[in-house]
Write a protein that holds these residues in place. Sequence first.
Motif, PDB file in Angstrom:
ATOM      1  N   ALA A 334       0.837  -1.205   0.000  1.00  0.00           N
ATOM      2  CA  ALA A 334       0.000   0.000   0.000  1.00  0.00           C
ATOM      3  C   ALA A 334       0.866   1.247   0.000  1.00  0.00           C
ATOM      4  O   ALA A 334       0.587   2.221  -0.718  1.00  0.00           O
ATOM      5  CB  ALA A 334      -0.932  -0.008   1.213  1.00  0.00           C
ATOM      6  N   ALA A 335       1.938   1.240   0.798  1.00  0.00           N
ATOM      7  CA  ALA A 335       2.839   2.398   0.848  1.00  0.00           C
ATOM      8  C   ALA A 335       3.485   2.649  -0.501  1.00  0.00           C
ATOM      9  O   ALA A 335       3.626   3.801  -0.941  1.00  0.00           O
ATOM     10  CB  ALA A 335       3.912   2.171   1.922  1.00  0.00           C
ATOM     11  N   TYR A 336       3.875   1.582  -1.168  1.00  0.00           N
ATOM     12  CA  TYR A 336       4.482   1.715  -2.503  1.00  0.00           C
ATOM     13  C   TYR A 336       3.519   2.395  -3.468  1.00  0.00           C
ATOM     14  O   TYR A 336       3.877   3.331  -4.183  1.00  0.00           O
ATOM     15  CB  TYR A 336       4.878   0.327  -3.023  1.00  0.00           C
ATOM     16  N   THR A 337       2.278   1.913  -3.502  1.00  0.00           N
ATOM     17  CA  THR A 337       1.336   2.423  -4.503  1.00  0.00           C
ATOM     18  C   THR A 337       0.745   3.777  -4.141  1.00  0.00           C
ATOM     19  O   THR A 337       0.094   4.414  -4.969  1.00  0.00           O
ATOM     20  CB  THR A 337       0.183   1.423  -4.714  1.00  0.00           C
ATOM     21  N   HIS A 338       0.967   4.228  -2.908  1.00  0.00           N
ATOM     22  CA  HIS A 338       0.428   5.528  -2.503  1.00  0.00           C
ATOM     23  C   HIS A 338       1.073   6.668  -3.284  1.00  0.00           C
ATOM     24  O   HIS A 338       0.427   7.696  -3.544  1.00  0.00           O
ATOM     25  CB  HIS A 338       0.644   5.724  -0.998  1.00  0.00           C
ATOM     26  N   THR A 473      -9.522  -0.052 -12.459  1.00  0.00           N
ATOM     27  CA  THR A 473      -8.485   0.673 -11.731  1.00  0.00           C
ATOM     28  C   THR A 473      -7.484   1.308 -12.684  1.00  0.00           C
ATOM     29  O   THR A 473      -7.143   0.728 -13.712  1.00  0.00           O
ATOM     30  CB  THR A 473      -7.718  -0.257 -10.773  1.00  0.00           C
ATOM     31  N   GLY A 474      -6.991   2.493 -12.316  1.00  0.00           N
ATOM     32  CA  GLY A 474      -5.928   3.109 -13.104  1.00  0.00           C
ATOM     33  C   GLY A 474      -4.646   2.306 -13.028  1.00  0.00           C
ATOM     34  O   GLY A 474      -3.985   2.058 -14.040  1.00  0.00           O
ATOM     35  N   HIS A 475      -4.286   1.876 -11.807  1.00  0.00           N
ATOM     36  CA  HIS A 475      -3.061   1.086 -11.650  1.00  0.00           C
ATOM     37  C   HIS A 475      -3.112  -0.201 -12.469  1.00  0.00           C
ATOM     38  O   HIS A 475      -2.141  -0.581 -13.121  1.00  0.00           O
ATOM     39  CB  HIS A 475      -2.838   0.745 -10.172  1.00  0.00           C
ATOM     40  N   GLY A 476      -4.258  -0.881 -12.431  1.00  0.00           N
ATOM     41  CA  GLY A 476      -4.363  -2.141 -13.152  1.00  0.00           C
ATOM     42  C   GLY A 476      -4.358  -1.962 -14.660  1.00  0.00           C
ATOM     43  O   GLY A 476      -3.756  -2.763 -15.383  1.00  0.00           O
ATOM     44  N   PHE A 543      -3.294  -4.825  -6.621  1.00  0.00           N
ATOM     45  CA  PHE A 543      -3.833  -5.276  -5.338  1.00  0.00           C
ATOM     46  C   PHE A 543      -3.209  -4.508  -4.178  1.00  0.00           C
ATOM     47  O   PHE A 543      -3.852  -4.309  -3.145  1.00  0.00           O
ATOM     48  CB  PHE A 543      -3.578  -6.773  -5.152  1.00  0.00           C
ATOM     49  N   GLY A 544      -1.960  -4.081  -4.329  1.00  0.00           N
ATOM     50  CA  GLY A 544      -1.368  -3.235  -3.298  1.00  0.00           C
ATOM     51  C   GLY A 544      -2.154  -1.962  -3.126  1.00  0.00           C
ATOM     52  O   GLY A 544      -2.377  -1.490  -2.004  1.00  0.00           O
ATOM     53  N   HIS A 545      -2.592  -1.398  -4.248  1.00  0.00           N
ATOM     54  CA  HIS A 545      -3.388  -0.177  -4.222  1.00  0.00           C
ATOM     55  C   HIS A 545      -4.849  -0.473  -3.908  1.00  0.00           C
ATOM     56  O   HIS A 545      -5.566   0.402  -3.411  1.00  0.00           O
ATOM     57  CB  HIS A 545      -3.287   0.519  -5.576  1.00  0.00           C
TER      58      HIS A 545
END
Length: 600
Positions: A334-338, A473-476, A543-545
Amino acid sequence: MGEKHVRRTKVANPKNLSGRSGTPPSGSRRKFLGNVSGVAVAAVTAGAIGLEPLFGGKESVAGASVVPYNSETREDASLNYRTNTANAEHIDIGVQPDNGDASRFTDFSGSYSKASLHDALGVPNAASWLSLKHALHTGEFSDFEAIIVGTPGGGPNSKHNGPQGALAFDLEGLDSHAAVVPPAPSVASAETAAEEVEHYWAALLRDVPFTEYPTNPLVAEAVEDMNKLSFINSNQNVEFPAPVTPQNLFRGQFVSGDGNVQGPYISQFMVQPTFYGAQPLSQQYQTFKPAAGGGSDYMTSVAEYQLVQNGGSSGRTLAFDPTFRFLRNGRDLAAYTHVDVLYQGYFSAFLVLTGIGTPPNPGNPYIGSRTEKAFCTLGGPDAAGTLTEMATRALKGVWFHKWIKDLRMRPEEYGALVQARLTHTTPHPQAAGALHPDVLNSDVLPIIHSTQGSYLLPQAFPEGSPTHPCYPTGHGTVGGACITALKFFFDGSQKIRPLLTHAGRDVVMPSTDGLSLNSYAGADRDNLDINGELNKLAYNISFGHGIHAGIHFRSSTYWSILLGEQIALSMLRDRAKSNNEPFTISITKFDGTTATITNQ
């Protein structure tokens, strides 16, 4: 919500776009330029666009180019290429359907509403929500500026995040409105209920190292609870690995037993050290402190939730771990994707791929050449630049589905419906009464309530989700697009362990404290391949995000990755005929089938 509006701007005096005098008012510009020498043509063109210094000024004298070429033939070929590509993508797929929640729940409680004004827990203010819908319908900038938000003049979380990107056009690949994914699952479905149960368990397990999942008792409880869910046990389930086990918990899967569920939880592309040019890249990151060590979860009280949902700030801040660590648990991801740049993980993967000597895709025409090597086309610089292009187009594609077609609520908003349902709030959101019983009967809710004092979904970030809808999701989508590009350039069928050992490394996983990397001794370590670890990377990041941070449902990630692949393939096929080299390149898609990109 599916209407598509195109605004065309009328250009005054299209015969003279430069705004200059002296160009003939009629007849072709080519005919005009054809009456002067090639050097003069270059000078006139350069002067028109302000490039005279590049040609040495008006006194410069030059002959023909070193290598003769026909500029007019080139000009026509360029026009034909662009025209044919545009015609091939002149596609009207019709209005794409939504899931019906916006019509079913007339108080808008079944739709995304963050940053809008709210009348009660889970109940958006009608005028505020309709002002957003109106702006998306008209596409007028003035209407977007007139949207009623919950905290006017507040901080960044008080503003909707880029909704006009849903209306943007692009010059490469499918139009964003022509890329297709199914409607988002309904808020009342067993699917969304299963996804929310997964979120609750992920929140409780944020600080448990992935390497401890096989022996952790809370993981065992999560696995048992999730295996009771009707959707996971149904033939409609294509997203969850089933049955759920400690090995596949919080992992994605496209094909049963694929690379996503093999090997360590974290992809090798997120842990293997590499170089950013001459700069070492350790793949250690700044993470958050655990909840038991000074960190916190957020938005677990109704007052704080309502404040943030209306776009306000709770004033609470993240607690950062002063020690950099390898990613070893959900909170770390989660910290990484923040704060990650959206294609950052895939650019790092590109650096790892080149650093361990991964061969190019077998269809690369430069393989075996004794006179040439790939560079600005089909080489390393092309691969690096393409990743950035993919991210840009992917975001425009996903923003259409987010803002126009689906407007799916965030998991935190679903958690508010659970809270409203179980505490009988008034006025009562209509969608709260329609929740599937799987979520209400889950074993996780009593644990959440005893831990947090409410049934709200604990968030990893003080602001919760960004202020744009959940699906996809944008990340995905960026992940699906960028990984498709990497498969185009590299041989994804290669086993990764021989490449690593040849470079003096091995398959590794972070230690439980994230301070070191340990060799992975699992029985499947020799089966891991490039494609599988790339696919896993897309899920790790999304999934991290999503699941680990608490801000995206699993299905939003599943379909976003496939959406990104769809967008990337259209771009790669657009670009293929721009290459001079003849090639036919095949890649293995996420579902295991083959896609071919060729200019033959």
